[in-house]
Design a protein around this motif. Structure first.
Motif, mmCIF file in Angstrom:
data_model
loop_
_atom_site.group_PDB
_atom_site.id
_atom_site.type_symbol
_atom_site.label_atom_id
_atom_site.label_comp_id
_atom_site.label_asym_id
_atom_site.label_seq_id
_atom_site.Cartn_x
_atom_site.Cartn_y
_atom_site.Cartn_z
ATOM 1 N N HIS A 1 5.205 -35.581 -41.674
ATOM 2 C CA HIS A 1 5.875 -35.567 -42.964
ATOM 3 C C HIS A 1 5.133 -36.273 -44.090
ATOM 4 O O HIS A 1 5.301 -35.929 -45.245
ATOM 5 C CB HIS A 1 7.244 -36.249 -42.838
ATOM 6 C CG HIS A 1 8.234 -35.504 -42.022
ATOM 7 N ND1 HIS A 1 9.568 -35.851 -41.961
ATOM 8 C CD2 HIS A 1 8.099 -34.432 -41.213
ATOM 9 C CE1 HIS A 1 10.208 -35.021 -41.163
ATOM 10 N NE2 HIS A 1 9.342 -34.154 -40.697
ATOM 11 N N HIS B 1 13.734 -29.344 -43.695
ATOM 12 C CA HIS B 1 14.873 -30.009 -43.035
ATOM 13 C C HIS B 1 16.154 -29.817 -43.846
ATOM 14 O O HIS B 1 16.845 -30.790 -44.180
ATOM 15 C CB HIS B 1 14.595 -31.497 -42.837
ATOM 16 C CG HIS B 1 13.575 -31.786 -41.781
ATOM 17 N ND1 HIS B 1 13.908 -32.227 -40.523
ATOM 18 C CD2 HIS B 1 12.238 -31.684 -41.796
ATOM 19 C CE1 HIS B 1 12.810 -32.404 -39.799
ATOM 20 N NE2 HIS B 1 11.777 -32.065 -40.558
ATOM 21 N N ARG C 1 13.153 -29.208 -34.643
ATOM 22 C CA ARG C 1 14.525 -29.442 -35.086
ATOM 23 C C ARG C 1 15.363 -28.165 -35.101
ATOM 24 O O ARG C 1 16.596 -28.235 -35.016
ATOM 25 C CB ARG C 1 14.532 -30.068 -36.484
ATOM 26 C CG ARG C 1 14.066 -31.496 -36.557
ATOM 27 C CD ARG C 1 14.971 -32.431 -35.764
ATOM 28 N NE ARG C 1 14.688 -33.822 -36.032
ATOM 29 C CZ ARG C 1 15.417 -34.591 -36.819
ATOM 30 N NH1 ARG C 1 16.488 -34.104 -37.409
ATOM 31 N NH2 ARG C 1 15.090 -35.851 -37.000
ATOM 32 N N ASP C 2 14.717 -27.011 -35.255
ATOM 33 C CA ASP C 2 15.488 -25.765 -35.353
ATOM 34 C C ASP C 2 14.966 -24.697 -34.404
ATOM 35 O O ASP C 2 15.030 -23.508 -34.693
ATOM 36 C CB ASP C 2 15.501 -25.249 -36.797
ATOM 37 C CG ASP C 2 14.097 -25.039 -37.381
ATOM 38 O OD1 ASP C 2 13.118 -25.128 -36.619
ATOM 39 O OD2 ASP C 2 13.995 -24.778 -38.590
ATOM 40 N N ASP D 1 10.920 -26.375 -38.829
ATOM 41 C CA ASP D 1 11.929 -27.281 -39.374
ATOM 42 C C ASP D 1 12.387 -26.887 -40.771
ATOM 43 O O ASP D 1 12.511 -27.727 -41.663
ATOM 44 C CB ASP D 1 11.426 -28.729 -39.366
ATOM 45 C CG ASP D 1 11.350 -29.312 -37.954
ATOM 46 O OD1 ASP D 1 11.802 -28.638 -37.018
ATOM 47 O OD2 ASP D 1 10.843 -30.432 -37.802
ATOM 48 N N ASN E 1 17.338 -28.919 -40.514
ATOM 49 C CA ASN E 1 17.288 -30.208 -39.836
ATOM 50 C C ASN E 1 17.919 -30.165 -38.454
ATOM 51 O O ASN E 1 17.598 -30.989 -37.595
ATOM 52 C CB ASN E 1 18.003 -31.278 -40.681
ATOM 53 C CG ASN E 1 17.707 -32.681 -40.218
ATOM 54 O OD1 ASN E 1 16.553 -33.086 -40.132
ATOM 55 N ND2 ASN E 1 18.746 -33.434 -39.893
ATOM 56 N N SER E 2 18.802 -29.186 -38.226
ATOM 57 C CA SER E 2 19.475 -29.078 -36.933
ATOM 58 C C SER E 2 20.070 -27.693 -36.776
ATOM 59 O O SER E 2 20.160 -26.920 -37.746
ATOM 60 C CB SER E 2 20.595 -30.121 -36.820
ATOM 61 O OG SER E 2 21.648 -29.818 -37.717
ATOM 62 N N THR F 1 6.160 -33.121 -46.152
ATOM 63 C CA THR F 1 7.425 -32.547 -46.600
ATOM 64 C C THR F 1 7.414 -32.331 -48.117
ATOM 65 O O THR F 1 6.903 -33.163 -48.857
ATOM 66 C CB THR F 1 8.603 -33.482 -46.266
ATOM 67 O OG1 THR F 1 8.314 -34.779 -46.784
ATOM 68 C CG2 THR F 1 8.831 -33.561 -44.778
ATOM 69 N N GLU G 1 19.764 -29.516 -45.011
ATOM 70 C CA GLU G 1 20.982 -30.091 -44.463
ATOM 71 C C GLU G 1 22.166 -29.706 -45.331
ATOM 72 O O GLU G 1 22.046 -29.576 -46.555
ATOM 73 C CB GLU G 1 20.893 -31.616 -44.404
ATOM 74 C CG GLU G 1 19.924 -32.163 -43.378
ATOM 75 C CD GLU G 1 20.024 -33.679 -43.276
ATOM 76 O OE1 GLU G 1 21.082 -34.173 -42.837
ATOM 77 O OE2 GLU G 1 19.051 -34.364 -43.643
#
Length: 347
Positions: free
Chosen positions: A173, A2, A67-68, A33, A36-37, A191, A4
């Motif tokens: 996670h 994730h 998320r991706d 993932d 995160n985006s 994670t 960021e």
């Protein structure tokens, strides 16, 4: 991971993982993932590409997650050593005598439907980012209480007849978890960096060794040696054992002393001393250990029944008798709570 834009420490964890892969002379699988985006993927693409390209001796396989899922469109280039499993419904790659089958996250679809056209072949690894359902997966059920259970579900029946010996799973996670059925091993490593209160304890990655002749698999947990991880612990106080409880808190902090740890301790239950005295002890403990951790928070949520226990023999006798029962601490503290509240209202 994730990744960021605002969380540079996660890039440090990725760097460590790449170095570990080089050290082990292994390939690297990222099962969804990575970002995160889509926003983070767009803004971090150059940085991540340069990082991955600097490890040309490490073959890297990346699978899109929920998320991706739109961050690895056809044409995006991460370098010669990176394989993207961005084809729908799945993509197959042969690598060192093993077939890797990557199934990108697909909204409103089950994995069984996504791999319907997959033919049985030799030794295979399955890359998937989704929700694994099985009678023994209590770990997954716990996470499903907090997450949408409809995220790309799959069952062992979807994969066991595909001659797949290992399922590199992403999406959950919390912690490292492995599920076995015959020769098939499903692993959620969790994670590699703590991101929420659900993700506690030392973070880990999975190290997998497969004998291509025998098909035997060795799976081990490898602790991540960088980044902050969280520890959360509650200590229950029984009236009269305040000192022993505080000793247990000190031992816990001593045993877990590490400047990479974000630790929160909650002291709950009931005391027969006054709260001011206990708070003073907690403050001394906090002062002694606060510099040994990334962050240390100790919360006192105990209730004092000092006056009741000191002034009423019935309450004192109730506590003495209950203390001698060999019962679970949670049950005993609930009995104290109900019993003292009742006695307090009457006496």
């Amino acid at each position: 991971l994730h990744l960021e834009v605002k969380k540079s420490s996660r890039l440090e964890v990725l760097q460590w993982i790449l170095e570990k892969a080089r050290e082990l002379k292994s390939a690297l699988i990222i099962s969804g993932d990575l970002y995160n985006s889509g926003y983070d993927a767009m803004n971090l693409f150059g940085t991540v590409r340069d990082m991955l390209s600097s490890f040309q001796d490490v073959t890297i396989f990346i699978l899109p997650g929920n998320r991706d899922e739109d961050s690895f469109i056809n044409g995006v280039d991460y370098g010669d050593n990176v394989n993207l499993f961005n084809e729908i419904p799945f993509k197959e790659v042969d690598f060192n005598g093993i077939k890797l089958v990557g199934v990108p996250y697909q909204t409103n679809l089950s994995i069984s439907k996504a791999v319907d056209g997959l033919k049985r072949s030799g030794l295979s690894i399955f890359l998937v980012h989704g929700t694994f359902f099985h009678d023994d997966t209590g770990f997954v059920r716990q996470e499903m209480k907090r997450r949408d259970a409809g995220y790309f579900p799959f069952y062992l029946d979807d994969i066991v007849d595909k001659n797949i010996v290992y399922v590199a799973s992403g999406h959950f996670h919390s912690n490292f978890a492995v599920f076995n059925s015959g020769s098939t091993n499903v692993c959620y490593p969790g994670t590699p960096v703590s991101m929420s209160e659900m993700e506690t304890g030392v973070r880990k990655i999975a190290v997998v060794v497969i004998d291509t002749e025998s098909g035997e698999l060795q799976l081990s947990e490898c602790p991540v040696e960088v980044g902050i991880y969280k520890l959360r612990k509650e200590f229950c106080v029984f009236p009269g054992n305040e000192a022993d409880t505080m000793k247990a808190v000190v031992k816990y902090l001593t045993d877990n002393r590490n400047n990479r740890v974000d630790v929160k301790i909650k002291v709950s239950g009931f005391i027969k001393t006054n709260s001011t005295r206990l708070n003073a002890v907690i403050e001394k403990i906090d002062t002694k250990f606060r510099d040994d951790f990334s962050r240390l928070v100790i919360t006192n949520s105990t209730l004092s029944y000092q006056s009741l226990i000191d002034n009423h023999s019935l309450a004192k006798e109730f506590i003495n008798r209950l203390e001698n029962y060999d019962i679970d601490a949670t049950i005993r503290n609930r009995a104290v709570e109900l019993g003292l509240k009742a006695l307090d209202s009457v006496l």
